[in-house]
Design a protein around this motif. Structure first.
Motif, short mmCIF file in Angstrom:
data_model
loop_
_atom_site.label_atom_id
_atom_site.label_comp_id
_atom_site.label_asym_id
_atom_site.label_seq_id
_atom_site.Cartn_x
_atom_site.Cartn_y
_atom_site.Cartn_z
N ALA A 58 0.83 -1.21 0.00
CA ALA A 58 0.00 0.00 0.00
C ALA A 58 0.86 1.26 0.00
N TYR A 59 1.94 1.24 0.78
CA TYR A 59 2.81 2.40 0.86
C TYR A 59 3.54 2.63 -0.47
N TYR A 60 3.94 1.54 -1.10
CA TYR A 60 4.66 1.65 -2.38
C TYR A 60 3.77 2.28 -3.46
N PHE A 61 2.50 1.90 -3.48
CA PHE A 61 1.56 2.43 -4.48
C PHE A 61 0.82 3.68 -3.99
N GLN A 62 1.31 4.26 -2.87
CA GLN A 62 0.78 5.50 -2.32
C GLN A 62 -0.71 5.40 -1.99
N ALA A 104 8.72 -10.47 4.58
CA ALA A 104 9.71 -10.31 3.50
C ALA A 104 9.13 -9.47 2.36
N ILE A 105 7.87 -9.73 2.00
CA ILE A 105 7.22 -8.94 0.94
C ILE A 105 7.14 -7.48 1.34
N GLY A 106 6.76 -7.24 2.60
CA GLY A 106 6.68 -5.86 3.09
C GLY A 106 8.02 -5.15 3.03
N ILE A 107 9.07 -5.85 3.46
CA ILE A 107 10.41 -5.25 3.46
C ILE A 107 10.87 -4.93 2.04
N LEU A 108 10.58 -5.83 1.09
CA LEU A 108 10.97 -5.60 -0.31
C LEU A 108 10.30 -4.36 -0.88
N PHE A 109 9.00 -4.23 -0.65
CA PHE A 109 8.28 -3.07 -1.18
C PHE A 109 8.71 -1.78 -0.48
N ILE A 110 8.98 -1.88 0.83
CA ILE A 110 9.45 -0.70 1.56
C ILE A 110 10.80 -0.24 1.02
N SER A 111 11.66 -1.21 0.73
CA SER A 111 13.00 -0.86 0.23
C SER A 111 12.95 -0.20 -1.14
N GLN A 112 11.90 -0.47 -1.91
CA GLN A 112 11.78 0.11 -3.25
C GLN A 112 11.00 1.42 -3.27
N THR A 113 10.49 1.83 -2.10
CA THR A 113 9.77 3.09 -2.01
C THR A 113 10.76 4.23 -1.82
N PRO A 114 10.74 5.24 -2.67
CA PRO A 114 11.71 6.34 -2.54
C PRO A 114 11.55 7.09 -1.23
N GLY A 115 12.68 7.57 -0.70
CA GLY A 115 12.67 8.40 0.50
C GLY A 115 12.68 7.57 1.79
N TYR A 116 12.73 8.29 2.91
CA TYR A 116 12.73 7.64 4.22
C TYR A 116 11.29 7.46 4.67
#
Length: 278
Positions: A58-62, A104-116
């Motif tokens: 959800a965070y990755y896709f805003q 693991a899925i959450g961490i992967l998508f978080i890592s690909q989200t720009p910014g802190y």
């Protein structure tokens, strides 16, 4: 603590935090009682931590993070319930795999989200001081769903938790009510995320109910006592966190854990004294 009480009357963010703690306590008191009595803490833990996958996506896709958490929680609850009902062999390993996969899925998508991702971190570790009016409405709605469901299906859930064979003899669908219970656990996890965060959610879900179980009279009594204890723990932890500038979520959990240990020691001393006299 007087400083906290003075500030509580002045600042709306503290009032929102206090209300969030009270609302969360209702859900965790009611559903936590089922989790403790049914002994499904590990299943609840799998649901709670797999939610990170939905939050990360959800965070990755805003999109709204809590919406992603809610969808992931319900989906994981149904999936874990299906695994538990149809694959009793090595169920711990399977649930652990779902737990790890979701994270693991959450961490992967978080890592690909720009910014802190500071906002997402508040969901992981809790930030009760950032609860908004919208969050309170959501929490109140989830509480209403949980309480109404329990009131309507109280007898069926009670029989399912304590005696599945008897429930089947009474033509009660054990599968349906077991999955319903896990879905309510999922709703409660989402309810508690803002208060103590995803990492500590299982502690607040189970500790008040575990203390209440030590003085159990009935399941409804456990729910009532657990809800009241949750309110005491969240209010006390919030006050300590404000007074000493500590993380609120961690403070709430430490208050709950300390209370559980004290209660356990007290019960054990009573039992030891009783056994020595018989």
């Amino acid at each position: 603590m007087s400083t906290f009480l003075d500030a509580l009357w002045q600042f709306s963010f503290l009032q929102h935090a206090m209300l969030a703690g009270l609302l969360a306590s209702i859900g965790c008191g009611v559903i936590g009682s089922y989790v403790v009595v049914k002994r499904i803490t590990f299943l609840a833990g799998g649901i709670a931590h797999a939610v990170l996958g939905g939050m990360g996506i959800a965070y990755y896709f805003q999109q709204p993070v809590l919406a992603g958490a809610l969808i992931a929680a319900l989906g994981t609850a149904l999936f874990i319930g299906w695994i538990y009902l149809h694959s009793h062999q090595n169920e711990d390993t399977l649930i652990g795999a779902v737990w790890a996969t979701g994270m693991a899925i959450g961490i992967l998508f978080i890592s690909q989200t720009p910014g802190y991702n500071v906002d997402l971190m508040s969901y992981l570790f809790g930030n009760i001081l950032m609860v908004s009016r919208t969050d309170l409405y959501l929490m109140a709605g989830l509480d209403a769903i949980i309480v109404l469901t329990v009131i309507i299906f109280y007898k069926q859930l009670l029989i399912t938790c304590f005696d599945e064979e008897f429930a089947q003899l009474r033509n009660i669908s054990v599968t349906f009510f077991y999955l319903l219970l896990l879905c309510m656990v999922a709703l409660t996890v989402v309810l508690l995320i803002r208060v103590v965060g995803l990492i500590l959610v299982i502690a607040l879900l189970t500790l008040p109910a575990a203390i209440a179980l030590q003085y159990a009279i009935s399941l409804s009594y456990i729910m009532l006592v657990a809800s009241v204890l949750g309110m005491v723990f969240t209010s006390t932890g919030l006050g300590i966190a404000y007074e000493y500038n500590l993380p609120a979520g961690a403070s709430i959990i430490l208050v709950a854990a300390a209370s559980y240990f004290v209660s356990t020691i007290f019960i054990q001393s009573i039992l030891k004294k009783w056994r020595s006299q018989t």
